[in-house]
Design an enzyme around this catalytic site. Structure first.
Site, PDB file in Angstrom:
ATOM      1  N   ASP A 118      59.535  29.108  21.942  1.00 50.77           N
ATOM      2  CA  ASP A 118      58.763  28.247  22.836  1.00 50.77           C
ATOM      3  C   ASP A 118      57.313  28.091  22.399  1.00 50.77           C
ATOM      4  O   ASP A 118      56.730  27.021  22.542  1.00 50.77           O
ATOM      5  CB  ASP A 118      58.788  28.803  24.261  1.00 50.77           C
ATOM      6  CG  ASP A 118      60.199  28.965  24.804  1.00 50.77           C
ATOM      7  OD1 ASP A 118      61.150  28.466  24.165  1.00 50.77           O
ATOM      8  OD2 ASP A 118      60.344  29.610  25.854  1.00 50.77           O
ATOM      9  N   ASP A 196      55.772  22.749  24.721  1.00 46.89           N
ATOM     10  CA  ASP A 196      56.492  23.903  24.197  1.00 46.89           C
ATOM     11  C   ASP A 196      57.142  23.496  22.886  1.00 46.89           C
ATOM     12  O   ASP A 196      57.716  22.394  22.779  1.00 46.89           O
ATOM     13  CB  ASP A 196      57.593  24.363  25.163  1.00 46.89           C
ATOM     14  CG  ASP A 196      57.078  25.225  26.301  1.00 46.89           C
ATOM     15  OD1 ASP A 196      55.851  25.285  26.494  1.00 46.89           O
ATOM     16  OD2 ASP A 196      57.913  25.818  27.016  1.00 46.89           O
ATOM     17  N   HIS A 245      63.139  21.818  27.239  1.00 50.87           N
ATOM     18  CA  HIS A 245      63.599  22.302  25.942  1.00 50.87           C
ATOM     19  C   HIS A 245      64.820  21.528  25.449  1.00 50.87           C
ATOM     20  O   HIS A 245      65.843  21.427  26.129  1.00 50.87           O
ATOM     21  CB  HIS A 245      63.870  23.804  25.948  1.00 50.87           C
ATOM     22  CG  HIS A 245      62.643  24.598  26.261  1.00 50.87           C
ATOM     23  ND1 HIS A 245      62.669  25.939  26.549  1.00 50.87           N
ATOM     24  CD2 HIS A 245      61.323  24.239  26.329  1.00 50.87           C
ATOM     25  CE1 HIS A 245      61.446  26.382  26.796  1.00 50.87           C
ATOM     26  NE2 HIS A 245      60.608  25.362  26.660  1.00 50.87           N
ATOM     27  N   ASP A 247      66.834  22.236  22.979  1.00 55.26           N
ATOM     28  CA  ASP A 247      67.923  22.952  22.313  1.00 55.26           C
ATOM     29  C   ASP A 247      69.104  23.306  23.217  1.00 55.26           C
ATOM     30  O   ASP A 247      70.001  24.045  22.803  1.00 55.26           O
ATOM     31  CB  ASP A 247      67.415  24.200  21.586  1.00 55.26           C
ATOM     32  CG  ASP A 247      66.494  25.068  22.407  1.00 55.26           C
ATOM     33  OD1 ASP A 247      66.420  24.867  23.629  1.00 55.26           O
ATOM     34  OD2 ASP A 247      65.849  25.966  21.822  1.00 55.26           O
ATOM     35  N   CYS A 349      66.599  30.079  21.434  1.00 61.29           N
ATOM     36  CA  CYS A 349      65.361  30.410  22.143  1.00 61.29           C
ATOM     37  C   CYS A 349      64.787  31.756  21.695  1.00 61.29           C
ATOM     38  O   CYS A 349      63.570  31.927  21.609  1.00 61.29           O
ATOM     39  CB  CYS A 349      65.616  30.484  23.649  1.00 61.29           C
ATOM     40  SG  CYS A 349      66.202  28.967  24.401  1.00 61.29           S
TER      41      CYS A 349
END
Length: 364
Positions: A118, A196, A245, A247, A349
């Protein structure tokens, strides 16, 4: 004693341009000193509803020891697999995140170093510290200073995006997530550049990004200008009502192959440069029970780590995903990792690629 800047072997230890070149060295997060983030709107509305109710009760306190114990067991298994596959594993310094700190405008306790993805973006030989908008993560980067100084002394570039103020003006304090069919709304506005790193994904000279509850348009533009003409940033529209995020939405697995979340991505609206790629539609996540306080949606099943163009570490509970990966020609390596979810993520992550064996190129 003054630090030496001489690199004896003249090889930069930082080199990573995409998600699939052979992985040689990686930073893995750690759990010691973890603290539940203090109460704030940007945290509350990014959590699953069941976890948000718990969060309101325990925000700002230490994580319960039983959650840390279970997650540490999962983390140890993951690190063992990485070592067994020949990957060098590094970790941040121990940090006590229960200590309160303050700026001239606000005060907060910290969070943890479970998810290095992040806070940092590696582009080639450059480590970029990102301006994360969670106040509880304001000083998280300090836990990585020992590592980054080492990499810098051996030739890596080390950049920090301007530190954000994170004033109240950045946040929509009366935020309500959109209901089905409504336009996406965001907790943050364009008061200052914030993002992020986990909202960006790398494919050589092309990067993909989702605007989200932690990444605004100014943050995307800052990175676009910083990287210059060598790189092109493409935006992926997310249909997630609380986007955060990329991903768990869009994950390139190898040249010409990208995995997408069918609930969050409209395949027909993907950037046109992806027309030559195979669009792999992720199967519905297999249900998992017994996880207390997960900070992630069910689509954490997409959050995998590529060791090279074939080998991929995937959660052991996701049998449908494992079967699909095999059908697509990959070699899945199962690992039990769902107990890590209360700390913010899964394999992608929990890692930051430091070095992959490859060079900058275009895949489109």
């Amino acid at each position: 004693m003054q630090a030496s800047i001489k690199n004896e072997n003249n090889v930069c230890p930082v080199n990573s341009y995409n998600e699939w070149d052979p992985l040689e060295e990686v930073i893995v997060g750690r759990l010691e000193g973890a603290n539940i983030p203090p109460y704030h709107v940007i945290v509350t509305y990014n959590l699953p509803r069941s976890t948000a109710r718990l969060y309101r009760l325990f925000a700002g306190h230490r994580y319960p020891s039983f959650l840390i114990k279970r997650a540490q067991k999962a983390l140890d298994e993951f690190i063992h697999i990485l070592n067994s596959e020949g990957v060098i594993v590094r970790q941040p310094d121990l940090t006590n995140f229960s200590v309160q700190y303050k700026t001239p405008y606000w005060k907060s306790k910290g969070f943890c170093t479970a998810c290095p993805r992040d806070g940092f973006l590696v582009i080639g030989n450059e480590i970029i510290e990102t301006p994360m908008p969670w106040r509880s993560r304001y000083f998280e980067a300090f836990a990585y200073r020992s590592l980054f100084k080492e990499y810098f002394l051996k030739g890596a570039k080390w950049t920090a995006v301007p530190k954000p103020q994170l004033l109240d003006e950045l946040y929509q304090h009366n935020f309500q997530p959109p209901i089905l069919g409504e336009p996406i709304r965001y907790i943050i506005n364009e008061f200052e550049p914030v993002f992020d790193a986990a909202d960006f994904i790398r494919c050589g000279k092309d990067l993909f990004v989702t605007k989200s509850n932690v990444t605004n348009a100014l943050g995307i533009e800052w990175l676009r200008r910083h990287l210059g003409g060598t790189y092109t940033i493409h935006e992926i529209e997310s249909k997630c009502p609380t986007p955060m995020h990329i991903d768990s939405t869009f994950l390139p697995l190898a040249p010409g192959k990208v995995l997408v979340n069918p609930e969050y991505v409209d395949v027909e609206r993907l950037p046109s440069i992806l027309k030559s790629w195979d669009i792999l539609i992720a199967p519905q996540p297999d249900p998992v029970s017994g996880i207390t306080g997960a900070m992630c949606s069910k689509w954490i099943s997409l959050n995998m780590l590529m060791l090279d163009e074939k080998r991929v570490i995937v959660d052991r509970t996701q049998e449908s995903m494992i079967k699909s990966l095999k059908d697509w020609g990959f070699e899945p390596i199962p690992c039990s990792f769902m107990d890590f979810a209360p700390f913010g993520g899964s394999f992608h992550c929990a890692t930051l690629d430091v070095r992959r064996r490859g060079e900058l190129q275009s895949y489109f």
